[in-house]
Design an enzyme around this catalytic site. Sequence first.
Site, PDB file in Angstrom:
ATOM      1  N   ASP A   1     -12.857  13.434  -6.520  1.00 22.99           N
ATOM      2  CA  ASP A   1     -12.622  12.409  -5.503  1.00 22.99           C
ATOM      3  C   ASP A   1     -12.691  13.029  -4.103  1.00 22.99           C
ATOM      4  O   ASP A   1     -12.325  14.190  -3.920  1.00 22.99           O
ATOM      5  CB  ASP A   1     -11.236  11.775  -5.736  1.00 22.99           C
ATOM      6  CG  ASP A   1     -11.052  10.481  -4.950  1.00 22.99           C
ATOM      7  OD1 ASP A   1     -12.051   9.945  -4.425  1.00 22.99           O
ATOM      8  OD2 ASP A   1      -9.902  10.014  -4.867  1.00 22.99           O
TER       9      ASP A   1
ATOM     10  N   TRP B   1     -15.002  13.401   2.882  1.00 24.16           N
ATOM     11  CA  TRP B   1     -15.607  14.659   3.333  1.00 24.16           C
ATOM     12  C   TRP B   1     -16.724  14.358   4.331  1.00 24.16           C
ATOM     13  O   TRP B   1     -16.827  14.980   5.385  1.00 24.16           O
ATOM     14  CB  TRP B   1     -16.150  15.424   2.121  1.00 24.16           C
ATOM     15  CG  TRP B   1     -16.740  16.762   2.433  1.00 24.16           C
ATOM     16  CD1 TRP B   1     -16.091  17.967   2.398  1.00 24.16           C
ATOM     17  CD2 TRP B   1     -18.091  17.031   2.849  1.00 24.16           C
ATOM     18  NE1 TRP B   1     -16.955  18.974   2.751  1.00 24.16           N
ATOM     19  CE2 TRP B   1     -18.185  18.433   3.040  1.00 24.16           C
ATOM     20  CE3 TRP B   1     -19.220  16.243   3.067  1.00 24.16           C
ATOM     21  CZ2 TRP B   1     -19.366  19.047   3.446  1.00 24.16           C
ATOM     22  CZ3 TRP B   1     -20.391  16.859   3.483  1.00 24.16           C
ATOM     23  CH2 TRP B   1     -20.459  18.246   3.666  1.00 24.16           C
TER      24      TRP B   1
ATOM     25  N   HIS C   1     -21.796  12.790  -1.432  1.00 27.29           N
ATOM     26  CA  HIS C   1     -22.077  12.798  -2.875  1.00 27.29           C
ATOM     27  C   HIS C   1     -23.025  13.956  -3.229  1.00 27.29           C
ATOM     28  O   HIS C   1     -22.889  14.589  -4.266  1.00 27.29           O
ATOM     29  CB  HIS C   1     -22.693  11.466  -3.307  1.00 27.29           C
ATOM     30  CG  HIS C   1     -21.759  10.301  -3.177  1.00 27.29           C
ATOM     31  ND1 HIS C   1     -20.445  10.354  -3.577  1.00 27.29           N
ATOM     32  CD2 HIS C   1     -21.931   9.038  -2.687  1.00 27.29           C
ATOM     33  CE1 HIS C   1     -19.852   9.183  -3.353  1.00 27.29           C
ATOM     34  NE2 HIS C   1     -20.739   8.374  -2.798  1.00 27.29           N
TER      35      HIS C   1
ATOM     36  N   LEU D   1     -19.759  26.044 -23.866  1.00 26.38           N
ATOM     37  CA  LEU D   1     -18.952  25.058 -23.140  1.00 26.38           C
ATOM     38  C   LEU D   1     -19.545  23.685 -23.427  1.00 26.38           C
ATOM     39  O   LEU D   1     -20.766  23.537 -23.456  1.00 26.38           O
ATOM     40  CB  LEU D   1     -19.030  25.351 -21.624  1.00 26.38           C
ATOM     41  CG  LEU D   1     -18.535  24.257 -20.668  1.00 26.38           C
ATOM     42  CD1 LEU D   1     -17.017  24.119 -20.724  1.00 26.38           C
ATOM     43  CD2 LEU D   1     -18.951  24.557 -19.221  1.00 26.38           C
TER      44      LEU D   1
HETATM   45  C1  FPP Z   1     -15.628  10.228  -5.378  1.00 23.93           C
HETATM   46  O1  FPP Z   1     -15.884  10.225  -4.031  1.00 23.93           O
HETATM   47  C2  FPP Z   1     -16.747  10.563  -6.240  1.00 23.93           C
HETATM   48  C3  FPP Z   1     -17.521   9.702  -6.967  1.00 23.93           C
HETATM   49  C4  FPP Z   1     -17.643   8.267  -6.717  1.00 23.93           C
HETATM   50  C5  FPP Z   1     -18.289  10.151  -8.113  1.00 23.93           C
HETATM   51  C6  FPP Z   1     -18.573  11.609  -8.238  1.00 23.93           C
HETATM   52  C7  FPP Z   1     -19.987  11.886  -7.983  1.00 23.93           C
HETATM   53  C8  FPP Z   1     -20.489  13.096  -7.692  1.00 23.93           C
HETATM   54  C9  FPP Z   1     -19.670  14.311  -7.643  1.00 23.93           C
HETATM   55  C10 FPP Z   1     -21.926  13.254  -7.367  1.00 23.93           C
HETATM   56  C11 FPP Z   1     -22.895  13.284  -8.473  1.00 23.93           C
HETATM   57  C12 FPP Z   1     -22.403  13.706  -9.807  1.00 23.93           C
HETATM   58  C13 FPP Z   1     -23.169  14.335 -10.715  1.00 23.93           C
HETATM   59  C14 FPP Z   1     -22.634  14.624 -12.075  1.00 23.93           C
HETATM   60  C15 FPP Z   1     -24.519  14.781 -10.393  1.00 23.93           C
HETATM   61  P1  FPP Z   1     -15.547   8.902  -3.207  1.00 23.93           P
HETATM   62  O2  FPP Z   1     -16.831   8.310  -2.792  1.00 23.93           O
HETATM   63  O3  FPP Z   1     -14.658   8.015  -3.990  1.00 23.93           O
HETATM   64  O4  FPP Z   1     -14.769   9.525  -2.000  1.00 23.93           O
HETATM   65  P2  FPP Z   1     -13.738   8.786  -1.025  1.00 23.93           P
HETATM   66  O5  FPP Z   1     -12.577   8.359  -1.885  1.00 23.93           O
HETATM   67  O6  FPP Z   1     -13.383   9.857  -0.059  1.00 23.93           O
HETATM   68  O7  FPP Z   1     -14.471   7.634  -0.414  1.00 23.93           O
END
Ligand code: FPP
Length: 244
Positions: free
Chosen positions: A22, A27, A39, A133
């Site tokens: 998260d 960020w 992302h 893993l």
């Molecule tokens: C949270 O950040 C993250 C996600 C919605 C999903 C996680 C996705 C990735 C790490 C990128 C791609 C993944 C792979 C496996 C290639 P948020 O957008 O909720 O952050 P915020 O809460 O600060 O808005």
Amino acid sequence: MEIATSHAKVPPPPVHVAIIMDGNGRWAKARGLPRTLGHKRGAEAVRRAVEFARETGISYLTLYAFSSENWKRPAGEVTDLMGLLRLYLRNEVASLHKNGIRLKVIGDRTRLGADILELIAEAEAKTAANAALTLTLALSYGGRDEIVTAARRLAEEVAAGRMSPEQIDEAALTARLFTVDMPDPDLVIRTSGEKRISNFLLWQSAYAELVFLDVLWPDFGAEAFEAALTDFHRRERRYGAASG
Ligand code: FPP
């Protein structure tokens, strides 16, 4: 002698670590950048987390990559996330395979695009025999939905006369979850300072230690992972039993 002593003190790593990634959006916002870049950096943090888990001897790493609720995000962001996923599956599988990593996907596949489904099937087949893993990506995943689906399957089996209601127990339900061949997570980490489980591995996390880190996911690396493990090892796990 000293080396042997300090070695003996290193506790074994948790077998299964699950992570709620998260903070990508925050960020990016803090830097005046588009969310999509957050992302993208998040995908790089995925690579670091996988490498660390493998080097540390963790057997299962499960990452919450896209929740069933994430479909409600603006269409452009969903497209970006699916694009990153596509790239990850195209570009990383060879390296995962080379490093003995098995890739699995859990979640509601009916909502994923045909090309992504094909990439997932290829990746799972190619890496199926790897044992260093198991990396599981939770995609279009929701814990309640997973439990409802398992309950429906049990009901169908009872209705068909293949099972009696008395045979429904924890093991029977566990056997119908996406995670059927995985141990429960020992440790669930969430980044970004939020302290919620957000529908992630609800049934499986019944006895997991929860560690909440302030670091935003794109900044996650070996240092943050170590900090979470240190916290985990400090805790005494009792599974509801009295302290000894
Ligand atoms: C949270 O950040 C993250 C996600 C919605 C999903 C996680 C996705 C990735 C790490 C990128 C791609 C993944 C792979 C496996 C290639 P948020 O957008 O909720 O952050 P915020 O809460 O600060 O808005």
